[in-house]
Design a protein around this motif. Structure first.
Motif, PDB file in Angstrom:
ATOM      1  N   CYS A  60     -40.669  -6.388  25.782  1.00  0.00           N
ATOM      2  CA  CYS A  60     -40.241  -6.272  24.532  1.00  0.00           C
ATOM      3  C   CYS A  60     -39.002  -5.539  24.317  1.00  0.00           C
ATOM      4  N   PRO A  61     -38.002  -6.392  23.584  1.00  0.00           N
ATOM      5  CA  PRO A  61     -36.688  -5.721  23.348  1.00  0.00           C
ATOM      6  C   PRO A  61     -36.505  -4.528  22.767  1.00  0.00           C
ATOM      7  N   LEU A  62     -37.606  -4.234  21.810  1.00  0.00           N
ATOM      8  CA  LEU A  62     -37.766  -2.816  21.396  1.00  0.00           C
ATOM      9  C   LEU A  62     -38.544  -1.701  21.950  1.00  0.00           C
ATOM     10  N   HIS A  63     -39.021  -2.073  23.102  1.00  0.00           N
ATOM     11  CA  HIS A  63     -40.208  -1.467  23.902  1.00  0.00           C
ATOM     12  C   HIS A  63     -41.281  -0.629  23.140  1.00  0.00           C
ATOM     13  N   ASN A  64     -41.729  -1.567  22.073  1.00  0.00           N
ATOM     14  CA  ASN A  64     -42.725  -1.051  21.445  1.00  0.00           C
ATOM     15  C   ASN A  64     -43.851  -0.575  21.930  1.00  0.00           C
ATOM     16  N   ASN A  65     -44.425   0.628  21.558  1.00  0.00           N
ATOM     17  CA  ASN A  65     -45.880   1.089  22.501  1.00  0.00           C
ATOM     18  C   ASN A  65     -46.977   0.388  22.188  1.00  0.00           C
ATOM     19  N   ILE A  66     -46.940  -0.852  22.678  1.00  0.00           N
ATOM     20  CA  ILE A  66     -47.974  -1.872  22.203  1.00  0.00           C
ATOM     21  C   ILE A  66     -49.324  -1.426  22.781  1.00  0.00           C
ATOM     22  N   PRO A  67     -49.618  -0.851  23.806  1.00  0.00           N
ATOM     23  CA  PRO A  67     -51.174  -0.595  24.357  1.00  0.00           C
ATOM     24  C   PRO A  67     -51.437   0.587  23.509  1.00  0.00           C
ATOM     25  N   ASP A  68     -50.539   1.571  23.102  1.00  0.00           N
ATOM     26  CA  ASP A  68     -51.168   2.693  22.248  1.00  0.00           C
ATOM     27  C   ASP A  68     -51.698   2.126  20.884  1.00  0.00           C
ATOM     28  N   TRP A  69     -50.782   1.190  20.025  1.00  0.00           N
ATOM     29  CA  TRP A  69     -51.368   1.024  18.820  1.00  0.00           C
ATOM     30  C   TRP A  69     -52.469  -0.261  18.918  1.00  0.00           C
ATOM     31  N   LEU A  70     -52.484  -0.878  19.983  1.00  0.00           N
ATOM     32  CA  LEU A  70     -53.754  -1.853  20.314  1.00  0.00           C
ATOM     33  C   LEU A  70     -55.007  -0.755  20.278  1.00  0.00           C
ATOM     34  N   ARG A  71     -54.970   0.106  21.364  1.00  0.00           N
ATOM     35  CA  ARG A  71     -56.015   1.154  21.322  1.00  0.00           C
ATOM     36  C   ARG A  71     -56.420   1.640  20.019  1.00  0.00           C
ATOM     37  N   LEU A  72     -55.484   2.349  19.192  1.00  0.00           N
ATOM     38  CA  LEU A  72     -55.822   2.895  18.254  1.00  0.00           C
ATOM     39  C   LEU A  72     -56.408   1.864  17.056  1.00  0.00           C
ATOM     40  N   THR A  73     -55.933   0.670  17.296  1.00  0.00           N
ATOM     41  CA  THR A  73     -56.499  -0.320  16.432  1.00  0.00           C
ATOM     42  C   THR A  73     -58.036  -0.677  16.787  1.00  0.00           C
ATOM     43  N   ALA A  74     -58.288  -0.687  17.800  1.00  0.00           N
ATOM     44  CA  ALA A  74     -59.517  -1.068  18.238  1.00  0.00           C
ATOM     45  C   ALA A  74     -60.512   0.061  18.002  1.00  0.00           C
ATOM     46  N   GLU A  75     -59.943   1.426  18.130  1.00  0.00           N
ATOM     47  CA  GLU A  75     -60.752   2.459  17.502  1.00  0.00           C
ATOM     48  C   GLU A  75     -60.963   2.702  16.033  1.00  0.00           C
ATOM     49  N   GLY A  76     -60.286   1.775  15.160  1.00  0.00           N
ATOM     50  CA  GLY A  76     -60.302   1.847  13.582  1.00  0.00           C
ATOM     51  C   GLY A  76     -59.363   2.920  13.208  1.00  0.00           C
ATOM     52  N   LEU A  78     -56.332   2.744  11.909  1.00  0.00           N
ATOM     53  CA  LEU A  78     -55.070   1.940  11.785  1.00  0.00           C
ATOM     54  C   LEU A  78     -53.929   2.577  11.298  1.00  0.00           C
ATOM     55  N   ARG A  79     -54.054   3.649  10.598  1.00  0.00           N
ATOM     56  CA  ARG A  79     -52.938   4.230   9.884  1.00  0.00           C
ATOM     57  C   ARG A  79     -51.852   4.761  11.184  1.00  0.00           C
ATOM     58  N   GLU A  80     -52.607   5.591  12.309  1.00  0.00           N
ATOM     59  CA  GLU A  80     -52.121   6.129  13.291  1.00  0.00           C
ATOM     60  C   GLU A  80     -51.321   4.883  13.940  1.00  0.00           C
ATOM     61  N   ALA A  81     -52.006   3.739  14.004  1.00  0.00           N
ATOM     62  CA  ALA A  81     -51.637   2.557  14.766  1.00  0.00           C
ATOM     63  C   ALA A  81     -50.240   1.981  14.086  1.00  0.00           C
ATOM     64  N   TYR A  82     -50.066   2.193  12.779  1.00  0.00           N
ATOM     65  CA  TYR A  82     -48.829   1.889  12.030  1.00  0.00           C
ATOM     66  C   TYR A  82     -47.918   2.893  12.198  1.00  0.00           C
ATOM     67  N   GLU A  83     -48.101   4.267  12.328  1.00  0.00           N
ATOM     68  CA  GLU A  83     -47.244   4.929  12.480  1.00  0.00           C
ATOM     69  C   GLU A  83     -46.665   4.959  13.926  1.00  0.00           C
ATOM     70  N   ILE A  84     -47.404   4.484  14.967  1.00  0.00           N
ATOM     71  CA  ILE A  84     -46.804   4.464  16.110  1.00  0.00           C
ATOM     72  C   ILE A  84     -45.881   2.905  16.518  1.00  0.00           C
ATOM     73  N   SER A  85     -46.243   1.901  15.457  1.00  0.00           N
ATOM     74  CA  SER A  85     -45.780   0.836  15.702  1.00  0.00           C
ATOM     75  C   SER A  85     -44.487   0.973  14.999  1.00  0.00           C
ATOM     76  N   GLN A  86     -44.407   1.654  13.734  1.00  0.00           N
ATOM     77  CA  GLN A  86     -43.123   1.546  13.311  1.00  0.00           C
ATOM     78  C   GLN A  86     -42.323   2.463  13.569  1.00  0.00           C
ATOM     79  N   ALA A  87     -42.546   3.377  14.322  1.00  0.00           N
ATOM     80  CA  ALA A  87     -41.723   4.308  15.092  1.00  0.00           C
ATOM     81  C   ALA A  87     -40.463   3.540  15.937  1.00  0.00           C
ATOM     82  N   THR A  88     -40.677   2.662  16.419  1.00  0.00           N
ATOM     83  CA  THR A  88     -39.919   1.596  17.415  1.00  0.00           C
ATOM     84  C   THR A  88     -39.332   0.517  16.885  1.00  0.00           C
TER      85      THR A  88
END
Length: 477
Positions: A60-76, A78-88
């Motif tokens: 990913c050109p932005l080196h998004n923390n994809i595994p982290d926000w996928l795990r948080l999404t799977a665990e429900g 979602l707000r934490e997943a968004y915070e990690i997604s928008q950080a990069t």
């Protein structure tokens, strides 16, 4: 335990959001994919293998923390997943819609390589940020401390907007200059609504305006304001104009009426979606309704054109490309969508000229693939005696874009450019040959992806902040 939520790829199959049927979606400009329901987003995110070396992230050109926000999404979570997604990523809801994931993150997914089908990364990313907007988690831009320094940004496309966002969050005063009447650049006027509905872009524009970014629109640098005036007004300048000059072709009859450039055609269509009065559309000049349409080119812009023509009511839409399907530069997902919607691809075919003062046909040369070139791609070779005429009422050239001659256009001396016409800028920082002038996005790297422009804009903003801090330190001594 949280870990038990993951590694479901063995017994849970890949499942994209529902796609509207071709006979329904090819009559309007609404996005073609539905939104994930919460349970489905969690289920698909749980397929991530949480591998030790996440190739999705590294590709990913932005080196998004994809595994982290996928795990948080799977665990429900979602707000934490968004915070990690928008950080990069400044605009994850846009990248989730238009990034060619099949060539980037999803194309390098470990479980895809093992035959289990990639995690639907883009669709989950889109779901996360759309939910964040709905729930009010997307916070307004409110700098903790206002700074006195100001930065002028030329170009309101993804690179310029990403830099504006990052600089404004640090309290810098930001003014963005753009030639169009709306911000967003190609996000607004180049990409059709069925891939990126315009309210998504306008929502970010509103956020930036509310956060204190000043937009000076309908402003042509070199005409309405000089580059020197912008430079004199601000402590630093970022050039993020993109590349808008259409790569042309020299062929007999290429000046005939009825032959259009892709950017003009797409801009007219997108303006109509805003409800604007577009004379070239109303006159039929840039309207495919009732016409036999031929699009020349094989990239994502060509895909946008053929799919737009279908929706405008063309009687037929054909795409000419000089190589075969396997060697097409555009997203394979986009090619599949176009085929489903009724586009006919004419592979191994290249235009050699045009018929009629008002175009009535394209002279086509048939090709075959020969030896590889320096990049490893097979070179198309002419098949003698296999020429024919493809009938057409509207021909759209989607041959790519090249930089405008900015030093000449703006009357600026000392701004160095490369032999390709792109602005010469330092790697990572974007510093040009002019003190305090930076450049980012396609005007530096050439026509590329939106995600790369966002990356470049973020990198340039960091370099500009460092430049401003150093200038302040020197002034204080």
């Amino acid at each position: 335990m949280a870990g038990q939520k993951m590694l479901k790829f063995v017994n849970v199959e890949r499942d994209m959001p529902e796609k509207r049927a071709p006979n329904l979606r090819n009559t309007d400009f609404q996005e073609i994919y539905a939104e994930y329901a919460t349970a489905k987003a969690e289920e698909q995110a749980s397929r991530c293998s949480q591998c030790g070396v996440p190739y999705c992230q590294s590709h990913c050109p932005l080196h998004n923390n994809i595994p982290d926000w996928l795990r948080l999404t799977a665990e429900g979570r979602l707000r934490e997943a968004y915070e990690i997604s928008q950080a990069t990523n400044t605009f994850p809801e846009i990248c989730g819609r238009i990034c060619p994931q099949d060539r980037l993150c999803e194309g390098n997914c470990v479980i895809e390589q093992s035959g289990h089908g990639t995690v639907t990364i883009g669709s989950v990313e889109k779901y996360i940020t759309d939910t964040a907007f709905e729930e009010g988690w997307v916070a307004p831009i409110r700098p903790r401390v206002e700074r006195t320094e100001s930065v002028g940004i030329i170009g309101a496309g993804p690179g310029g907007l990403a830099a504006a966002d990052m600089l404004r969050r640090e309290g810098v005063q930001v003014t963005v200059y753009d030639r169009y009447d709306r911000g967003g650049g190609l996000l607004t006027y180049g990409i059709p609504g069925f891939k990126l509905e315009k309210d998504i872009v306008m929502k970010r524009m509103d956020q930036l305006t509310d956060g204190g970014v000043e937009f000076v629109l309908n402003c042509n640098v070199g005409e309405d304001i000089s580059f020197d005036a912008i430079r004199g007004k601000h402590d630093a300048v970022l050039i993020a104009t993109g590349v808008y000059k259409t790569r042309d072709m020299v062929a007999p009859g290429s000046d005939a009426d009825g032959i259009a450039n892709a950017i003009d055609y797409l801009t007219a269509s997108n303006r109509k979606s805003f409800g604007d009065v577009v004379e070239e559309f109303e006159s039929g000049e840039l309207n495919a309704e009732g016409k036999r349409v031929v699009v020349i080119g094989g990239g994502d812009t060509a895909m946008d054109c053929v799919r737009t023509a279908i929706r405008q009511g063309a009687t037929s839409v054909k795409c000419l490309y000089r190589r075969d399907k396997a060697n097409m530069p555009g997203s394979q997902r986009e090619v599949q969508n176009a085929e489903e919607e009724g586009v006919e691809f004419v592979w191994l075919s290249a235009p050699n000229g045009f018929e009629g003062e008002v175009v009535s046909g394209v002279q086509v040369q048939k090709m075959r693939l020969g030896a590889p070139d320096a990049t490893g791609r097979q070179m198309p070779e002419l098949i003698e005696g296999a020429d024919y005429v493809e009938e057409a009422d509207l021909v759209i050239k989607a041959l790519g874009f090249t930089p405008e001659d900015l030093p000449a256009l703006w009357g600026v001396e000392g701004l160095e450019v490369t032999r390709w016409g792109t602005v010469k800028a330092a790697f990572e920082t974007g510093q040009t040959s002019l003190d305090g002038v930076f450049a980012a996005g396609d005007i530096v790297r050439g026509a590329s992806l939106v995600v790369w422009a966002i990356r470049d804009g973020r990198d340039a903003s960091a370099a500009i902040l460092q430049y401003l801090s150093q200038a302040t330190s020197v002034a204080a001594e």
